[in-house]
Design an enzyme around this catalytic site. Structure first.
Site, short mmCIF file in Angstrom:
data_model
loop_
_atom_site.label_atom_id
_atom_site.label_comp_id
_atom_site.label_asym_id
_atom_site.label_seq_id
_atom_site.Cartn_x
_atom_site.Cartn_y
_atom_site.Cartn_z
CE1 TYR A 19 10.62 32.53 2.20
CE2 TYR A 19 10.98 30.15 2.22
CZ TYR A 19 10.65 31.31 1.54
OH TYR A 19 10.35 31.24 0.21
CE LYS A 23 -0.17 -0.34 5.00
NZ LYS A 23 -0.93 -0.81 6.16
NE ARG A 73 -6.88 0.72 10.71
CZ ARG A 73 -5.63 0.47 10.29
NH1 ARG A 73 -4.76 1.48 10.21
NH2 ARG A 73 -5.24 -0.74 9.95
CG MET A 101 7.66 24.02 -1.59
SD MET A 101 6.61 24.90 -2.76
CE MET A 101 5.61 25.89 -1.68
#
Ligand SMILES: *Cc1c(COP(=O)(O)O)cnc(C)c1O
Length: 398
Positions: free
Chosen positions: A292, A66, A164, A341
């Site tokens: 930043y 998966k 779940r 990013m």
């Protein structure tokens, strides 16, 4: 070969050791992108065999592929596993299964959470749904009647404490009734999921889940009047709870080289290496800041190496501001300031020979994913599955 025309391709490099194919890999990587995830398929097979050696010969393995094989890219991994003789594959969603079928993966394949509208495709592509409640059962029944199939294989999920997905004890009578009156479907396996198989403090709870699983699966077997495969273990349960192997185990993270048990971890090989490179090197006086929000505050005149990987590639912002490190020329170098990013900045002052274009290791044998996970306050699963699709995957096989 004109490698500059490659884009969005997976590349499998195969050859005997003596041909030094890693040099080809290196040349391809240079041309394609500065950041690559290398997946060693031989290591993957070694890990599969390590777990298989803990099983009785007749216990089957369902390999969890998966989320693009935990980020390793799914077709190549599934193909290798198919070749190595695992019994089953499991994916999370129908489209993941269809993508594998389109690439000639024909192993039996369980789909854990099929979308409501996708049951006709499940049958069309010979996928086998996990049925976890009466809604999914109803959806599957409608599709099976429509397709006029008989004894179509399904997998029943029981909730034994994870809370779940799955049927509860109180659902058993109605579930048996429905299955008995609909010959379109046949239960090939019944399973449940442990919520804390890796934690010794939760062993008593694991035993409770096991008892519930034995009881409910037996009730189903008696009610249906036929047998099926039973399975409960994920990777960490395989080593820690050999008495819970039943007929099959579901091997996930361990295949990709990570297990919570130190004894098993030692026997596994590292499968993936995430590498990037230095785009620019600059000298920054200690009076300046880096990145930043001016978060990268310097304690000395610093040489900064900016590398081509950022949070859009899957490098958590939590690794910024000194929390995380990468490896340059064999030495750990800290991330300075906020992760951007597409890039982040490293303090490479202590590596005076460093040059632009140098390879930087983000994780791999020398810097395990588990370490990155600790720095980022998460688990290895999240790091591996979070490596974004724009990062080129390169498969290595001898
Ligand atoms: C993902 C998953 C597994 C595999 O778990 P690992 O800890 O990666 O071995 C097993 N069973 C189910 C139901 C899962 O969703």
């Amino acid at each position: 070969m004109d490698s500059s025309t490659f884009s969005n391709e997976s590349i499998l490099i195969k050859g005997a050791r003596k041909f030094e194919f890693e040099k080809i890999a290196k040349r391809l990587e240079e041309r394609i992108h500065q950041t690559v995830l290398e997946i060693n398929l031989n290591a993957l097979v070694h890990n599969l065999k390590t777990y298989q050696s803990l099983l009785k010969p007749r216990t089957k393995v369902m390999a969890m592929v998966k989320a693009l094989s935990y980020g390793s890219g799914s077709f190549e991994v599934a193909n290798k596993l198919q070749f190595e003789g695992v019994s089953y594959l499991a994916v999370a969603y129908t489209d993941e299964g269809i993508a594998l079928r389109k690439n000639k993966i024909d192993l039996p394949m369980m789909v854990m959470n099929a979308d409501d509208h996708s049951f006709p495709s499940i049958i069309e592509w010979k996928l086998e749904p996990e049925i976890y409640n009466f809604r999914t059962l109803e959806n599957m029944l409608i599709a099976a009647k429509e397709a006029e199939v008989l004894a179509y294989p399904i997998h029943i999920k029981l909730d034994t404490g994870m809370h779940r997905l799955g049927f509860d004890a109180s659902d058993m009578p109605a579930l048996i009734e429905q299955l008995k009156s609909n010959p379109e479907l046949r239960v090939v396996s019944v399973f449940s999921h442990l919520s804390g198989s890796e934690e010794p403090e939760l062993d008593a709870f694991t035993a409770q889940q096991d008892a519930q699983f034995r009881q409910l699966s037996q009730q189903l077997e008696e009610g249906l009047g036929y047998g099926f495969i039973r399975h409960l273990c994920n990777s960490s349960a395989i080593a820690r709870h050999p008495e819970l192997h039943f007929d099959m185990v579901r091997l996930g993270l361990g295949l990709y080289g990570i297990d919570g048990s130190a004894t098993i971890q030692k026997q596994l090989l590292n499968v993936s290496r995430l590498k990037t490179s230095i785009a620019q090197i600059k000298k920054v006086p200690f009076t300046e800041t880096v990145g930043y929000n001016r978060k990268g505050i310097l304690s000395r005149d610093t040489i900064i190496g900016t590398v081509c990987i950022g949070y859009a590639d899957g490098i958590s912002r939590r690794l910024g501001n000194g929390k995380g490190y990468m490896i340059l020329r064999g030495q750990a170098v800290p991330i300075v300031g906020n992760v951007c990013m597409d890039m982040c900045m490293l303090d490479i002052t202590d590596i005076p020979d460093a040059q632009e274009g140098d390879e930087v290791l983000v994780f791999g044998k020398e810097l395990p994913v588990t370490q990155l996970a600790k720095w980022a306050d998460t688990i290895p699963y999240e790091i591996l599955t979070g490596i974004s699709q724009r990062v080129k995957r390169i498969y290595i096989e001898e």
